[in-house]
Design an enzyme around this catalytic site. Structure first.
Site, mmCIF file in Angstrom:
data_model
loop_
_atom_site.group_PDB
_atom_site.id
_atom_site.type_symbol
_atom_site.label_atom_id
_atom_site.label_comp_id
_atom_site.label_asym_id
_atom_site.label_seq_id
_atom_site.Cartn_x
_atom_site.Cartn_y
_atom_site.Cartn_z
ATOM 1 N N LYS A 71 0.836 -1.209 0.000
ATOM 2 C CA LYS A 71 0.000 0.000 0.000
ATOM 3 C C LYS A 71 0.870 1.257 0.000
ATOM 4 C CE LYS A 71 -1.537 1.449 4.122
ATOM 5 N NZ LYS A 71 -1.289 2.817 4.599
ATOM 6 N N ASN A 72 1.846 1.288 0.913
ATOM 7 C CA ASN A 72 2.606 2.526 1.091
ATOM 8 C C ASN A 72 3.579 2.797 -0.047
ATOM 9 O OD1 ASN A 72 1.149 3.008 3.335
ATOM 10 N ND2 ASN A 72 2.744 2.398 4.796
ATOM 11 N N CYS A 122 -4.295 12.844 13.587
ATOM 12 C CA CYS A 122 -4.509 11.462 13.162
ATOM 13 C C CYS A 122 -4.584 10.624 14.416
ATOM 14 C CB CYS A 122 -3.316 11.049 12.299
ATOM 15 S SG CYS A 122 -3.159 9.304 11.994
ATOM 16 N N ARG A 126 1.496 13.980 13.818
ATOM 17 C CA ARG A 126 1.984 13.828 12.446
ATOM 18 C C ARG A 126 2.065 15.152 11.671
ATOM 19 N NH1 ARG A 126 -0.603 8.414 9.979
ATOM 20 N NH2 ARG A 126 1.253 8.530 8.688
ATOM 21 N N PRO A 127 2.981 16.033 12.093
ATOM 22 C CA PRO A 127 3.142 17.292 11.370
ATOM 23 C C PRO A 127 3.755 17.087 9.975
ATOM 24 C CG PRO A 127 4.861 17.052 13.029
ATOM 25 C CD PRO A 127 3.924 15.891 13.211
ATOM 26 N N VAL A 128 3.713 18.120 9.139
ATOM 27 C CA VAL A 128 4.328 18.013 7.802
ATOM 28 C C VAL A 128 5.412 19.079 7.610
ATOM 29 C CG1 VAL A 128 2.379 16.875 6.660
ATOM 30 C CG2 VAL A 128 2.442 19.372 6.754
ATOM 31 N N ASP A 129 5.943 19.582 8.735
ATOM 32 C CA ASP A 129 6.946 20.649 8.664
ATOM 33 C C ASP A 129 8.159 20.274 7.817
ATOM 34 O OD1 ASP A 129 7.247 18.785 10.840
ATOM 35 O OD2 ASP A 129 8.913 19.994 11.585
ATOM 36 N N LEU A 130 8.580 19.011 7.866
ATOM 37 C CA LEU A 130 9.785 18.614 7.117
ATOM 38 C C LEU A 130 9.526 18.622 5.608
ATOM 39 C CD1 LEU A 130 10.866 15.625 9.392
ATOM 40 C CD2 LEU A 130 11.859 17.914 9.359
ATOM 41 N N ASP A 184 4.880 -0.011 12.029
ATOM 42 C CA ASP A 184 3.696 -0.630 11.408
ATOM 43 C C ASP A 184 3.550 -2.115 11.750
ATOM 44 O OD1 ASP A 184 3.080 1.789 10.318
ATOM 45 O OD2 ASP A 184 3.731 1.306 8.286
ATOM 46 N N ILE A 190 8.178 6.107 17.192
ATOM 47 C CA ILE A 190 7.837 6.871 15.980
ATOM 48 C C ILE A 190 6.572 7.707 16.175
ATOM 49 C CG2 ILE A 190 7.439 6.761 13.471
ATOM 50 C CD1 ILE A 190 10.178 5.634 14.222
ATOM 51 N N ARG A 207 -8.539 -0.354 4.702
ATOM 52 C CA ARG A 207 -7.594 0.643 4.179
ATOM 53 C C ARG A 207 -6.284 0.004 3.748
ATOM 54 N NH1 ARG A 207 -7.077 6.122 7.454
ATOM 55 N NH2 ARG A 207 -5.735 6.401 5.647
HETATM 56 N N1 EPU Z 1 7.379 13.890 11.188
HETATM 57 C C1 EPU Z 1 7.597 15.197 11.540
HETATM 58 N N2 EPU Z 1 7.520 16.150 10.569
HETATM 59 C C2 EPU Z 1 7.236 15.854 9.272
HETATM 60 C C3 EPU Z 1 7.027 14.509 8.911
HETATM 61 C C4 EPU Z 1 7.105 13.533 9.895
HETATM 62 O O1 EPU Z 1 7.856 15.500 12.711
HETATM 63 O O2 EPU Z 1 7.197 16.757 8.453
HETATM 64 C C5 EPU Z 1 7.442 12.844 12.211
HETATM 65 C C6 EPU Z 1 6.136 12.079 12.389
HETATM 66 O O3 EPU Z 1 5.232 12.755 13.248
HETATM 67 C C7 EPU Z 1 6.621 10.768 12.967
HETATM 68 C C8 EPU Z 1 7.972 10.559 12.258
HETATM 69 O O4 EPU Z 1 8.373 11.858 11.801
HETATM 70 O O5 EPU Z 1 6.850 10.897 14.340
HETATM 71 C C9 EPU Z 1 7.949 9.616 11.086
HETATM 72 O O6 EPU Z 1 6.883 9.954 10.210
HETATM 73 P P1 EPU Z 1 6.951 9.677 8.647
HETATM 74 O O7 EPU Z 1 6.929 10.965 7.922
HETATM 75 O O8 EPU Z 1 8.091 8.742 8.380
HETATM 76 O O9 EPU Z 1 5.581 8.912 8.408
HETATM 77 P P2 EPU Z 1 4.589 9.066 7.187
HETATM 78 O O10 EPU Z 1 5.314 9.263 5.924
HETATM 79 O O11 EPU Z 1 3.516 10.026 7.557
HETATM 80 C C10 EPU Z 1 4.601 6.532 6.566
HETATM 81 C C11 EPU Z 1 3.575 5.435 6.435
HETATM 82 C C12 EPU Z 1 3.079 5.027 7.806
HETATM 83 C C13 EPU Z 1 4.284 4.566 8.619
HETATM 84 C C14 EPU Z 1 5.326 5.670 8.692
HETATM 85 C C15 EPU Z 1 6.598 5.257 9.420
HETATM 86 C C16 EPU Z 1 2.535 5.927 4.322
HETATM 87 C C17 EPU Z 1 1.307 6.327 3.594
HETATM 88 N N3 EPU Z 1 2.454 5.914 5.643
HETATM 89 O O12 EPU Z 1 3.923 7.623 7.180
HETATM 90 O O13 EPU Z 1 2.208 3.928 7.587
HETATM 91 O O14 EPU Z 1 3.858 4.227 9.923
HETATM 92 O O15 EPU Z 1 5.688 6.077 7.351
HETATM 93 O O16 EPU Z 1 7.144 4.150 8.813
HETATM 94 O O17 EPU Z 1 3.539 5.582 3.728
HETATM 95 C C18 EPU Z 1 0.411 2.490 7.994
HETATM 96 O O18 EPU Z 1 0.592 1.992 6.875
HETATM 97 O O19 EPU Z 1 -0.366 1.963 8.840
HETATM 98 C C19 EPU Z 1 1.093 3.720 8.357
HETATM 99 C C20 EPU Z 1 0.701 4.509 9.353
#
Ligand code: EPU
Length: 418
Positions: free
Chosen positions: A22-23, A117, A122-126, A305, A327, A397
């Site tokens: 999926k991911n 969530c 789960r911020p998107v700042d990065l 996961d 995480i 999902r």
């Molecule tokens: N984070 C930040 N800022 C950002 C982005 C992330 O602080 O801008 C933090 C997050 O809050 C978290 C950590 O960094 O604490 C890692 O988050 P990451 O960005 O790696 O996660 P993601 O891309 O949102 C994907 C998977 C998740 C999986 C995580 C970690 C997808 C669609 N989702 O999420 O999958 O848990 O990576 O491996 O690829 C799932 O499939 O059930 C699922 C939640």
């Protein structure tokens, strides 16, 4: 809303084919925004999240047609709308991944901020700071990320934290940027390597595949390609846990051991042996389940996961195991549900201590998020009596036709409409 009814205690047997990840599939679909030529994807799992992503991409103007079971042809030669609306983004956070491709190819994107969530803030700042480093102007207006750029410029990007999504967004943006981008401390998940492989087929110039340093030389244009989605390592691990807890031997067709290093290591430590076969992996019937400790980490560490599913297995292990979730801050929602089934688990902050019990009992439980839901399925398969899992849409999902596939393995599971 559908529920699953499971009568535990049936051993599993036979084979199951592991679906495409999926991911990985979600991000590969977004990659199609980078080119006007068709991208054909095979082994795309039939999941609710894939349907949501298809709806999002179609409303941007992408044409998506099925070209056989699990295969799709995506074409982005008429993208007219650069907005990802709240109604769709709130259903699925991965929607944020359209930001990088839209910005890189069209110079503009307006994406609803995903919001909170169930498993964490789960911020998107990065995602935003790295695109800004590449020259994008980004404002937050009325809950939307409003991004503009002439042509993005290559940059040296150091991610403060390992992020799968931020790596993917920046990587895709960099493929069409002017000059060289270097991503330091990039995420190394197999789904990212799958995306890199597909982008290279589309004409992108990327070095460092599978490492935490990706170097991208921007090109003017990408072209069409054909790609098969990698097997889902989390689904593989979930089936291994299901086989182990029921004391079963099953074969997982298409499973890739090389993507499951830390997970297989922990299963081995717990007494669950998994061997390679010509067509995938075989889980051997374990003699005893031993308690082992788990700390979640970015790849190649033990994946967050798989935490819930492994915890379900540990509820019946001999001894006590400690889980540290590093995480996401709220990823123990399965704990109270497992406790309803007789598990002994205590949590404190990001730590859970699981004391193994001789057996679980069926109960009415509620699915709360995708992986938590599957941990309840695993527990239910081993529990005495009937378990009713409500809110199955969470499982839909990320696990393809799960009731039917588990029935195929001999499980007593039915899906009912409430
Ligand atoms: N984070 C930040 N800022 C950002 C982005 C992330 O602080 O801008 C933090 C997050 O809050 C978290 C950590 O960094 O604490 C890692 O988050 P990451 O960005 O790696 O996660 P993601 O891309 O949102 C994907 C998977 C998740 C999986 C995580 C970690 C997808 C669609 N989702 O999420 O999958 O848990 O990576 O491996 O690829 C799932 O499939 O059930 C699922 C939640």
């Amino acid at each position: 809303m559908d529920s699953l009814i499971i009568h535990g205690g049936q051993p599993l047997r036979g084979q199951v084919k592991i679906s495409g990840a999926k991911n990985s599939a979600l991000k590969l679909m977004c990659a199609s925004l980078l080119t006007a030529e068709p991208l054909t994807l095979h082994n795309v799992p039939q999941l609710a999240d894939i349907t949501t992503m298809a709806s999002l991409l179609k409303q941007h103007g992408m044409e998506i047609s099925e070209s056989g079971e699990n295969s799709f042809k995506l074409r982005s030669n008429n993208i007219t709308n650069f907005t990802a609306p709240y109604e769709l983004v709130k259903q699925m956070r991965a929607s944020i991944i359209v930001l990088g491709p839209l910005l890189a190819r069209f110079g503009e994107a307006k994406i609803s901020l995903p919001g909170g969530c169930a498993i964490g803030t789960r911020p998107v700042d990065l995602h935003l700071s790295s695109l800004k480093k590449m020259g994008a102007e980004i404002d937050i207006i009325d809950g939307y990320v409003v991004a503009k750029a002439q042509r993005l410029k290559g940059a040296e990007i150091y991610f403060e934290k390992v992020s799968v999504g931020a790596t993917e967004n920046t990587l895709m943006a960099a493929t069409l940027a002017q000059g060289e981008t270097v991503l330091h401390n990039a995420a190394q998940e197999p789904e990212i390597s799958d995306l890199v492989e597909c982008l290279i087929k589309m004409g992108a110039k990327i070095d460092g595949i599978g490492t935490n340093r990706l170097t991208i030389q921007g090109v003017e244009k990408l072209h069409g390609a054909e790609h098969e989605v990698v097997a889902d390592r989390i689904e593989t691990g979930s089936f291994i846990a299901a086989a182990a807890i029921t004391g079963s031997e099953i074969e997982l067709l298409g499973a890739r051991a090389e993507h499951l290093g830390a997970v297989l290591h922990k299963f081995e430590e717990a007494g669950v042996h998994v061997e390679k076969t010509a067509n995938g992996l075989r889980v051997k019937k374990p003699r005893e389940i031993k308690a082992v400790d788990i700390t979640t980490e970015p790849y190649p560490g033990f994946p967050t996961d798989m935490q819930a599913q492994f915890m379900a297995l540990m509820t019946v292990a001999s001894g006590a195991s400690t889980f540290q979730e590093t995480i996401f801050e709220n990823r123990f929602m399965h704990v109270p549900e497992l406790v309803r089934m007789g598990a002994k688990i205590k949590t404190s902050g990001n730590t859970a201590i699981v004391t193994g019990v001789p057996g679980l009992r069926g109960a009415e439980v509620m699915a709360t998020d995708l992986r938590a839901s599957f941990s309840l399925v695993i527990a239910a398969l081993a529990a005495e009596g009937e378990t009713r899992i409500s809110r199955v849409y969470h499982i839909d999902r990320g696990y393809e036709k799960i009731a039917r596939r588990l029935q195929g393995l001999g499980a007593d599971i039915t899906r009912i409409k409430e």
